[in-house]
Design a protein around this motif. Structure first.
Motif, PDB file in Angstrom:
ATOM      1  N   CYS A   9       0.850  -1.188   0.000  1.00  0.00           N
ATOM      2  CA  CYS A   9       0.000   0.000   0.000  1.00  0.00           C
ATOM      3  C   CYS A   9       0.889   1.242   0.000  1.00  0.00           C
ATOM      4  O   CYS A   9       1.777   1.374   0.843  1.00  0.00           O
ATOM      5  CB  CYS A   9      -0.898  -0.022   1.233  1.00  0.00           C
ATOM      6  N   LEU A  10       0.636   2.157  -0.940  1.00  0.00           N
ATOM      7  CA  LEU A  10       1.473   3.351  -1.045  1.00  0.00           C
ATOM      8  C   LEU A  10       1.113   4.414  -0.014  1.00  0.00           C
ATOM      9  O   LEU A  10       1.912   5.288   0.269  1.00  0.00           O
ATOM     10  CB  LEU A  10       1.400   3.925  -2.454  1.00  0.00           C
TER      11      LEU A  10
ATOM     12  N   SER B  56      -7.104   2.420  -1.753  1.00  0.00           N
ATOM     13  CA  SER B  56      -5.693   2.787  -1.654  1.00  0.00           C
ATOM     14  C   SER B  56      -4.982   2.501  -2.969  1.00  0.00           C
ATOM     15  O   SER B  56      -5.377   1.614  -3.724  1.00  0.00           O
ATOM     16  CB  SER B  56      -4.998   1.982  -0.552  1.00  0.00           C
ATOM     17  N   GLU B  57      -3.901   3.231  -3.197  1.00  0.00           N
ATOM     18  CA  GLU B  57      -3.017   2.916  -4.306  1.00  0.00           C
ATOM     19  C   GLU B  57      -2.097   1.794  -3.842  1.00  0.00           C
ATOM     20  O   GLU B  57      -1.565   1.843  -2.733  1.00  0.00           O
ATOM     21  CB  GLU B  57      -2.169   4.128  -4.683  1.00  0.00           C
TER      22      GLU B  57
ATOM     23  N   PRO C 277      -4.193   1.763  -9.096  1.00  0.00           N
ATOM     24  CA  PRO C 277      -4.777   2.944  -8.448  1.00  0.00           C
ATOM     25  C   PRO C 277      -6.028   2.547  -7.669  1.00  0.00           C
ATOM     26  O   PRO C 277      -6.589   1.460  -7.874  1.00  0.00           O
ATOM     27  CB  PRO C 277      -5.114   3.854  -9.626  1.00  0.00           C
ATOM     28  N   GLU C 278      -6.469   3.430  -6.782  1.00  0.00           N
ATOM     29  CA  GLU C 278      -7.704   3.128  -6.066  1.00  0.00           C
ATOM     30  C   GLU C 278      -8.835   3.082  -7.077  1.00  0.00           C
ATOM     31  O   GLU C 278      -8.793   3.709  -8.119  1.00  0.00           O
ATOM     32  CB  GLU C 278      -7.963   4.136  -4.961  1.00  0.00           C
ATOM     33  N   GLY C 279      -9.829   2.259  -6.767  1.00  0.00           N
ATOM     34  CA  GLY C 279     -10.963   2.116  -7.672  1.00  0.00           C
ATOM     35  C   GLY C 279     -11.579   0.743  -7.550  1.00  0.00           C
ATOM     36  O   GLY C 279     -11.229  -0.054  -6.678  1.00  0.00           O
ATOM     37  N   GLU C 280     -12.510   0.464  -8.457  1.00  0.00           N
ATOM     38  CA  GLU C 280     -13.215  -0.815  -8.430  1.00  0.00           C
ATOM     39  C   GLU C 280     -12.535  -1.812  -9.363  1.00  0.00           C
ATOM     40  O   GLU C 280     -12.118  -1.464 -10.470  1.00  0.00           O
ATOM     41  CB  GLU C 280     -14.676  -0.629  -8.849  1.00  0.00           C
ATOM     42  N   TYR C 281     -12.449  -3.034  -8.902  1.00  0.00           N
ATOM     43  CA  TYR C 281     -11.840  -4.130  -9.655  1.00  0.00           C
ATOM     44  C   TYR C 281     -12.760  -5.334  -9.594  1.00  0.00           C
ATOM     45  O   TYR C 281     -13.457  -5.545  -8.598  1.00  0.00           O
ATOM     46  CB  TYR C 281     -10.476  -4.514  -9.057  1.00  0.00           C
ATOM     47  N   ILE C 282     -12.742  -6.137 -10.645  1.00  0.00           N
ATOM     48  CA  ILE C 282     -13.499  -7.386 -10.663  1.00  0.00           C
ATOM     49  C   ILE C 282     -12.531  -8.505 -10.290  1.00  0.00           C
ATOM     50  O   ILE C 282     -11.526  -8.734 -10.957  1.00  0.00           O
ATOM     51  CB  ILE C 282     -14.111  -7.663 -12.053  1.00  0.00           C
ATOM     52  N   VAL C 283     -12.852  -9.191  -9.182  1.00  0.00           N
ATOM     53  CA  VAL C 283     -12.016 -10.283  -8.691  1.00  0.00           C
ATOM     54  C   VAL C 283     -12.925 -11.495  -8.509  1.00  0.00           C
ATOM     55  O   VAL C 283     -13.894 -11.435  -7.744  1.00  0.00           O
ATOM     56  CB  VAL C 283     -11.338  -9.918  -7.354  1.00  0.00           C
TER      57      VAL C 283
ATOM     58  N   ALA D  63      -5.233  -7.505  -9.726  1.00  0.00           N
ATOM     59  CA  ALA D  63      -5.966  -6.483  -8.990  1.00  0.00           C
ATOM     60  C   ALA D  63      -5.334  -6.366  -7.602  1.00  0.00           C
ATOM     61  O   ALA D  63      -4.625  -7.278  -7.157  1.00  0.00           O
ATOM     62  CB  ALA D  63      -7.446  -6.853  -8.877  1.00  0.00           C
ATOM     63  N   PRO D  64      -5.615  -5.287  -6.881  1.00  0.00           N
ATOM     64  CA  PRO D  64      -4.941  -5.078  -5.596  1.00  0.00           C
ATOM     65  C   PRO D  64      -5.573  -5.814  -4.408  1.00  0.00           C
ATOM     66  O   PRO D  64      -5.883  -5.225  -3.372  1.00  0.00           O
ATOM     67  CB  PRO D  64      -5.032  -3.556  -5.417  1.00  0.00           C
ATOM     68  N   PHE D  65      -5.758  -7.112  -4.580  1.00  0.00           N
ATOM     69  CA  PHE D  65      -6.345  -7.938  -3.526  1.00  0.00           C
ATOM     70  C   PHE D  65      -5.605  -9.271  -3.465  1.00  0.00           C
ATOM     71  O   PHE D  65      -5.201  -9.808  -4.497  1.00  0.00           O
ATOM     72  CB  PHE D  65      -7.837  -8.177  -3.790  1.00  0.00           C
ATOM     73  N   GLU D  66      -5.456  -9.798  -2.265  1.00  0.00           N
ATOM     74  CA  GLU D  66      -4.719 -11.053  -2.049  1.00  0.00           C
ATOM     75  C   GLU D  66      -5.215 -12.185  -2.944  1.00  0.00           C
ATOM     76  O   GLU D  66      -4.420 -12.988  -3.437  1.00  0.00           O
ATOM     77  CB  GLU D  66      -4.816 -11.481  -0.586  1.00  0.00           C
ATOM     78  N   GLU D  67      -6.536 -12.269  -3.135  1.00  0.00           N
ATOM     79  CA  GLU D  67      -7.090 -13.376  -3.923  1.00  0.00           C
ATOM     80  C   GLU D  67      -7.001 -13.140  -5.432  1.00  0.00           C
ATOM     81  O   GLU D  67      -7.407 -13.998  -6.216  1.00  0.00           O
ATOM     82  CB  GLU D  67      -8.544 -13.630  -3.500  1.00  0.00           C
ATOM     83  N   ALA D  68      -6.426 -12.044  -5.862  1.00  0.00           N
ATOM     84  CA  ALA D  68      -6.338 -11.705  -7.284  1.00  0.00           C
ATOM     85  C   ALA D  68      -4.978 -12.072  -7.868  1.00  0.00           C
ATOM     86  O   ALA D  68      -4.370 -11.296  -8.588  1.00  0.00           O
ATOM     87  CB  ALA D  68      -6.639 -10.217  -7.476  1.00  0.00           C
TER      88      ALA D  68
END
Length: 137
Positions: free
Chosen positions: A37-38, A117-118, A102-108, A128-133
């Motif tokens: 996380c930046l 967060s960035e 960047p911060e925002g919505e992602y499909i995971v 995507a910025p998630f552990e399961e991605a």
């Protein structure tokens, strides 16, 4: 490239050191990829350079020092370090070693998730910025 209020007498050296630190941080996490996380101090210039003698000496080359080797104009030093921190983050984002999310919505996994967060991660390990991605090899 490097934009600071203070003109550095050794800009190339400072940039090289910071780039080497970014590469080393990549090499340390590539075998066990993590999301960084930046905005959460996962990427912190002060921590990365706390015991980095070459960096500390390179920065001091740009300032007048007292008899103990400490920077006399500390406010100028603090401003430079803030500007270098911003540059350090940009080095991570634009490096060949990290992907930037960047911060925002992602499909995971078919579900919409919101990142507030960035985040960066070793290139090619997450989509995507998630552990399961994670990207399957």
């Amino acid at each position: 490239m490097l934009k600071t209020t203070k003109k550095l007498v050794n800009e190339e050296k400072v940039v090289r050191i910071l780039t080497d630190i970014v590469k080393k941080s990549y090499e340390e996490i590539i075998d066990d990829p993590v999301l960084l996380c930046l905005e959460c101090t996962d990427v912190d210039l002060d921590v990365a350079t706390a015991n980095h003698f070459e960096f500390q000496e390179a920065i001091k080359e740009n300032f007048e020092l007292d008899e103990y080797g400490d920077v006399i104009h500390y406010e100028e030093y603090q401003l430079l370090m803030k500007e270098l921190f911003d540059f350090f983050i940009e080095l991570h984002i634009h490096s060949e070693w990290f992907d930037y999310f960047p911060e925002g919505e992602y499909i995971v996994n078919g579900e919409g998730l919101l990142s507030d967060s960035e985040v960066i991660a070793p290139k090619g390990t997450f989509y995507a910025p998630f552990e399961e991605a994670t990207i399957e090899s």
